[in-house]
Design a protein around this motif. Structure first.
Motif, PDB file in Angstrom:
ATOM      1  N   UNK A  99      56.332  -6.471  43.712  1.00  0.00           N
ATOM      2  CA  UNK A  99      55.858  -5.379  42.855  1.00  0.00           C
ATOM      3  C   UNK A  99      56.947  -5.084  41.835  1.00  0.00           C
ATOM      4  N   UNK A 100      56.508  -4.817  40.605  1.00  0.00           N
ATOM      5  CA  UNK A 100      57.474  -4.414  39.600  1.00  0.00           C
ATOM      6  C   UNK A 100      56.988  -3.150  38.912  1.00  0.00           C
ATOM      7  N   UNK A 101      57.954  -2.398  38.435  1.00  0.00           N
ATOM      8  CA  UNK A 101      57.665  -1.182  37.695  1.00  0.00           C
ATOM      9  C   UNK A 101      58.710  -1.078  36.594  1.00  0.00           C
ATOM     10  N   UNK A 102      58.247  -0.780  35.377  1.00  0.00           N
ATOM     11  CA  UNK A 102      59.166  -0.690  34.238  1.00  0.00           C
ATOM     12  C   UNK A 102      59.392   0.771  33.859  1.00  0.00           C
ATOM     13  N   UNK A 103      60.578   1.006  33.337  1.00  0.00           N
ATOM     14  CA  UNK A 103      60.959   2.352  32.906  1.00  0.00           C
ATOM     15  C   UNK A 103      61.655   2.240  31.554  1.00  0.00           C
ATOM     16  N   UNK A 104      61.406   3.196  30.663  1.00  0.00           N
ATOM     17  CA  UNK A 104      62.120   3.178  29.382  1.00  0.00           C
ATOM     18  C   UNK A 104      63.583   3.598  29.582  1.00  0.00           C
ATOM     19  N   UNK A 105      64.403   3.201  28.635  1.00  0.00           N
ATOM     20  CA  UNK A 105      65.812   3.606  28.622  1.00  0.00           C
ATOM     21  C   UNK A 105      66.083   4.311  27.295  1.00  0.00           C
ATOM     22  N   UNK A 106      67.231   4.962  27.168  1.00  0.00           N
ATOM     23  CA  UNK A 106      67.547   5.598  25.889  1.00  0.00           C
ATOM     24  C   UNK A 106      67.605   4.604  24.721  1.00  0.00           C
ATOM     25  N   UNK A 107      67.894   3.354  25.017  1.00  0.00           N
ATOM     26  CA  UNK A 107      67.907   2.314  23.985  1.00  0.00           C
ATOM     27  C   UNK A 107      66.520   1.677  23.963  1.00  0.00           C
ATOM     28  N   UNK A 108      65.818   1.766  22.839  1.00  0.00           N
ATOM     29  CA  UNK A 108      64.435   1.288  22.772  1.00  0.00           C
ATOM     30  C   UNK A 108      64.301  -0.208  23.024  1.00  0.00           C
ATOM     31  N   UNK A 109      65.336  -0.972  22.704  1.00  0.00           N
ATOM     32  CA  UNK A 109      65.260  -2.428  22.864  1.00  0.00           C
ATOM     33  C   UNK A 109      65.645  -2.884  24.270  1.00  0.00           C
ATOM     34  N   UNK A 110      65.858  -1.943  25.180  1.00  0.00           N
ATOM     35  CA  UNK A 110      66.222  -2.283  26.564  1.00  0.00           C
ATOM     36  C   UNK A 110      65.238  -1.586  27.493  1.00  0.00           C
ATOM     37  N   UNK A 111      64.807  -2.313  28.491  1.00  0.00           N
ATOM     38  CA  UNK A 111      63.856  -1.773  29.463  1.00  0.00           C
ATOM     39  C   UNK A 111      64.413  -1.983  30.868  1.00  0.00           C
ATOM     40  N   UNK A 112      64.278  -0.958  31.714  1.00  0.00           N
ATOM     41  CA  UNK A 112      64.687  -1.055  33.120  1.00  0.00           C
ATOM     42  C   UNK A 112      63.493  -1.544  33.922  1.00  0.00           C
ATOM     43  N   UNK A 113      63.712  -2.582  34.748  1.00  0.00           N
ATOM     44  CA  UNK A 113      62.646  -3.144  35.581  1.00  0.00           C
ATOM     45  C   UNK A 113      63.105  -3.081  37.034  1.00  0.00           C
TER      46      UNK A 113
END
Length: 144
Positions: A99-113
């Motif tokens: 299972x994966x879930x993505x989250x935004x980060x303060x930097x728009x070009x980086x995503x936490x997975x």
């Protein structure tokens, strides 16, 4: 003649017979067996605990390798996953649910997975707790 026949029953012979008998009493034997039983139970429990720990460590190591492979695959393929998702994996005869879930980060070009791996039970249902979790950060792929 009579006294010579029963000479073995004289008082001095009976005392010598008692002094010659050596050994353990029933109480001493029972105490020794009780101590041995307690020690055997403790050793058995320690062995079972060790076996469980090794088995768990083996499953967690396999899960970690699968998650590292998935993270490498996401980076190599320049994936940019969104939201949540899941899929089934097969490794070394064991079925897993990723299972994966993505989250935004303060930097728009980086995503936490956040990747989570669940071992499948005999009824082909995922376990209730994750075997292993891994958090990675992905750069947004450049459009060329």
């Amino acid at each position: 003649m009579r006294t010579s026949q029963f000479n073995f029953l004289s008082r001095s012979n009976l005392l010598n017979a008692d002094q010659k008998q050596r050994g353990f009493t029933l109480l001493e034997v029972m105490v020794a067996l009780a101590i041995f039983a307690v020690a055997a139970i403790a050793l058995t429990q320690a062995g079972m605990s060790y076996t469980y720990a090794v088995s768990t460590l083996s499953d967690r190591s396999a899960a970690h390798y699968l998650l590292m492979n998935e993270a490498a695959s996401l980076r190599i393929n320049r994936a940019w996953p969104e939201g949540t998702g899941e899929r089934l994996l097969e490794q070394a005869g064991q079925s897993w649910q990723l299972r994966y879930q993505t989250f935004p980060t303060p930097v728009l070009a980086v995503r936490r997975v956040e990747l989570s791996l669940f071992a499948m039970t005999d009824a082909q249902q995922p376990a209730t707790t994750a075997s292993q979790r891994l958090v990675i950060f992905l750069n947004q792929p450049r459009v060329e």
